[in-house]
Design a protein around this motif. Structure first.
Motif, short mmCIF file in Angstrom:
data_model
loop_
_atom_site.label_atom_id
_atom_site.label_comp_id
_atom_site.label_asym_id
_atom_site.label_seq_id
_atom_site.Cartn_x
_atom_site.Cartn_y
_atom_site.Cartn_z
N SER A 124 0.79 -1.22 0.07
CA SER A 124 -0.30 -0.07 -0.02
C SER A 124 0.74 1.21 -0.11
O SER A 124 0.82 2.13 -0.72
CB SER A 124 -0.92 -0.01 1.44
OG SER A 124 -0.32 0.22 2.32
N SER A 125 1.95 1.18 0.62
CA SER A 125 2.89 2.39 0.75
C SER A 125 3.65 2.39 -0.61
O SER A 125 3.84 3.76 -1.22
CB SER A 125 3.99 2.05 1.59
OG SER A 125 3.61 1.94 2.91
N ASP A 126 3.79 1.44 -1.36
CA ASP A 126 4.26 1.63 -2.78
C ASP A 126 3.31 2.06 -3.72
O ASP A 126 3.54 3.15 -4.58
CB ASP A 126 4.60 0.09 -3.38
CG ASP A 126 6.04 -0.30 -2.62
OD1 ASP A 126 6.77 0.58 -2.00
OD2 ASP A 126 6.20 -1.49 -2.51
N VAL A 127 2.06 1.76 -3.35
CA VAL A 127 0.85 2.26 -4.38
C VAL A 127 0.55 3.85 -4.16
O VAL A 127 0.50 4.61 -5.17
CB VAL A 127 -0.19 1.39 -4.17
CG1 VAL A 127 -1.54 2.15 -4.91
CG2 VAL A 127 -0.22 0.03 -4.56
N LYS A 128 0.86 4.13 -2.96
CA LYS A 128 0.68 5.62 -2.33
C LYS A 128 1.80 6.58 -3.12
O LYS A 128 1.34 7.39 -3.44
CB LYS A 128 0.62 5.76 -0.99
CG LYS A 128 -0.70 5.38 -0.30
CD LYS A 128 -0.58 5.37 1.25
CE LYS A 128 -1.76 4.89 2.06
NZ LYS A 128 -1.75 4.96 3.36
N ARG A 129 3.12 5.92 -3.01
CA ARG A 129 3.91 6.62 -3.52
C ARG A 129 3.91 6.76 -5.25
O ARG A 129 4.11 7.90 -5.73
CB ARG A 129 5.49 5.84 -3.52
CG ARG A 129 6.56 6.69 -4.02
CD ARG A 129 7.51 5.41 -4.06
NE ARG A 129 7.32 4.30 -4.59
CZ ARG A 129 7.04 3.91 -5.82
NH1 ARG A 129 7.19 5.05 -6.76
NH2 ARG A 129 6.96 2.85 -6.07
N CYS A 130 3.40 5.79 -5.86
CA CYS A 130 3.28 5.78 -7.31
C CYS A 130 2.20 6.73 -7.50
O CYS A 130 2.27 7.54 -8.54
CB CYS A 130 2.85 4.36 -7.66
SG CYS A 130 2.08 4.24 -9.47
N VAL A 131 1.10 6.74 -6.86
CA VAL A 131 0.08 7.83 -6.99
C VAL A 131 0.63 9.19 -6.91
O VAL A 131 0.23 10.10 -7.64
CB VAL A 131 -1.19 7.32 -6.06
CG1 VAL A 131 -2.25 8.68 -6.05
CG2 VAL A 131 -1.97 6.06 -6.37
N ASP A 173 3.70 10.24 -7.03
CA ASP A 173 4.71 10.83 -7.76
C ASP A 173 4.72 10.64 -9.44
O ASP A 173 5.21 11.31 -9.88
CB ASP A 173 5.96 10.04 -7.52
CG ASP A 173 6.37 10.32 -6.02
OD1 ASP A 173 6.22 11.32 -5.51
OD2 ASP A 173 7.21 9.49 -5.26
N ASP A 174 3.57 9.59 -9.65
CA ASP A 174 3.94 9.19 -11.18
C ASP A 174 2.43 9.42 -11.71
O ASP A 174 2.31 8.86 -12.71
CB ASP A 174 4.16 7.70 -11.28
CG ASP A 174 5.43 7.30 -10.59
OD1 ASP A 174 6.19 8.26 -10.55
OD2 ASP A 174 5.92 6.16 -10.14
N HIS A 175 1.41 10.10 -10.78
CA HIS A 175 0.17 10.11 -11.59
C HIS A 175 -0.05 10.89 -12.76
O HIS A 175 -0.69 10.52 -13.79
CB HIS A 175 -0.58 10.95 -10.46
CG HIS A 175 -0.28 12.26 -10.26
ND1 HIS A 175 0.43 12.87 -9.42
CD2 HIS A 175 -0.85 13.54 -10.77
CE1 HIS A 175 0.63 14.09 -9.28
NE2 HIS A 175 -0.09 14.78 -10.14
N THR A 176 0.85 11.88 -13.04
CA THR A 176 0.80 12.70 -14.34
C THR A 176 1.06 11.63 -15.54
O THR A 176 0.29 11.60 -16.55
CB THR A 176 1.63 14.05 -14.30
OG1 THR A 176 1.15 14.62 -13.29
CG2 THR A 176 1.51 14.63 -15.59
#
Length: 282
Positions: free
Chosen positions: A258-265, A267-270
């Motif tokens: 879940s922490s990895d998914v939150k980081r992805c959301v 930092d990488d959302h655009t």
């Protein structure tokens, strides 16, 4: 007896699915050829990479269809025009004869591109029904790549979009209900990040792209049961808190997922949403 083939042009407000449906139901077509747009960059060689995706309404279509490059399609349209003129002059046999060959791929690993929305009941039903087969096939037999229906809007005052610039938007799944298009885009993004963090390569692939995520499958087939659009309790409601709770409780849970998914959301959302916006089916 010759089959009846209907030729239509790509473009306008109608989707591929709608055009094929109309040709089947009102024109008695046995097959449909869609001619690409005049300004399209696709050629006879690379147009096969374009997927004529289902818009969710194609369950009653029972005929084949294919997309051809504009240069090839215009030749066919010109031939049809000449045949029509011949008919007006009394030539009853002025038909255009086309031979269609359907090459069935015989690959060990089947590639499926699936366009969906996290707020779609139709997508939910399909995924739940297909999951047992996906699980049995696994990463070495099935490359199942999810794509999400993200659109761009210019209207002001909308709650359908992820950013105030209204660039990344989705349809409202429950109209007057509590869930908005913005909520759907945010959930689409979490699901895309979950895929990105957990997808694996098949054992014999060239490692050019990930092909399968068992964690994504477990999540999307439980999400609508666990995170309900009509629920008022935030822990059980379609949204962020319920989403991350479900990720934390998946079978075979990966530490820090879940922490990895939150980081992805964060930092990488655009980049992720831009890719979906530019890779829309149809």
């Amino acid at each position: 007896q010759l089959a009846k083939i209907v030729v239509v042009r790509r473009g306008g407000p109608c989707t591929f699915t709608h055009k094929v449906q109309v040709a089947q139901d009102t024109k008695g077509a046995h097959a449909v050829i869609v001619v690409d747009k005049e300004q399209s960059k696709y050629t006879s060689n690379n147009i096969r990479s374009v997927i004529m995706s289902d818009d969710g309404t194609g369950s009653q279509i029972h005929i084949p269809s294919l997309l051809v490059a504009n240069s090839d399609g215009e030749k066919l349209i010109s031939a049809i025009g000449r045949a029509d003129k011949q008919r007006t002059r009394g030539y009853s046999d002025a038909d255009v004869i086309v031979q269609l060959e359907w090459d069935v791929p015989r690959e060990r690993n089947v590639l499926v591109d699936f366009w969906m929305s996290s707020g779609s009941v139709q997508a939910k039903n399909f995924l739940e029904g297909f999951f047992p087969y996906a699980r049995k096939l696994g990463k070495n037999r099935l490359s199942f790549i999810p794509h999400y229906n993200i659109v761009s809007m210019t209207e002001t005052g909308t709650n359908l979009c992820f950013e105030h610039g209204r660039k990344y938007c989705a349809a409202d799944p429950d109209f007057t209900g509590p869930i908005t298009g913005k909520d759907v885009v945010e959930e689409d993004l979490r699901q895309l990040c979950l895929w990105r963090e957990t997808a694996e390569y098949s054992d014999d692939s060239d490692k050019s792209f990930e092909t399968f995520s068992s964690h994504w499958w477990k999540y999307v087939t439980q999400f609508h049961e666990k995170c309900i659009t009509t629920e008022m309790n935030v822990k059980k409601k379609f949204g962020e808190e319920c989403s991350y709770s479900l990720i934390d409780n998946l079978d075979g849970h990966l530490p820090h997922l879940s922490s990895d998914v939150k980081r992805c959301v964060r930092d990488d959302h655009t980049g992720i949403l831009e890719e979906q916006l530019n890779n829309r089916g149809g």
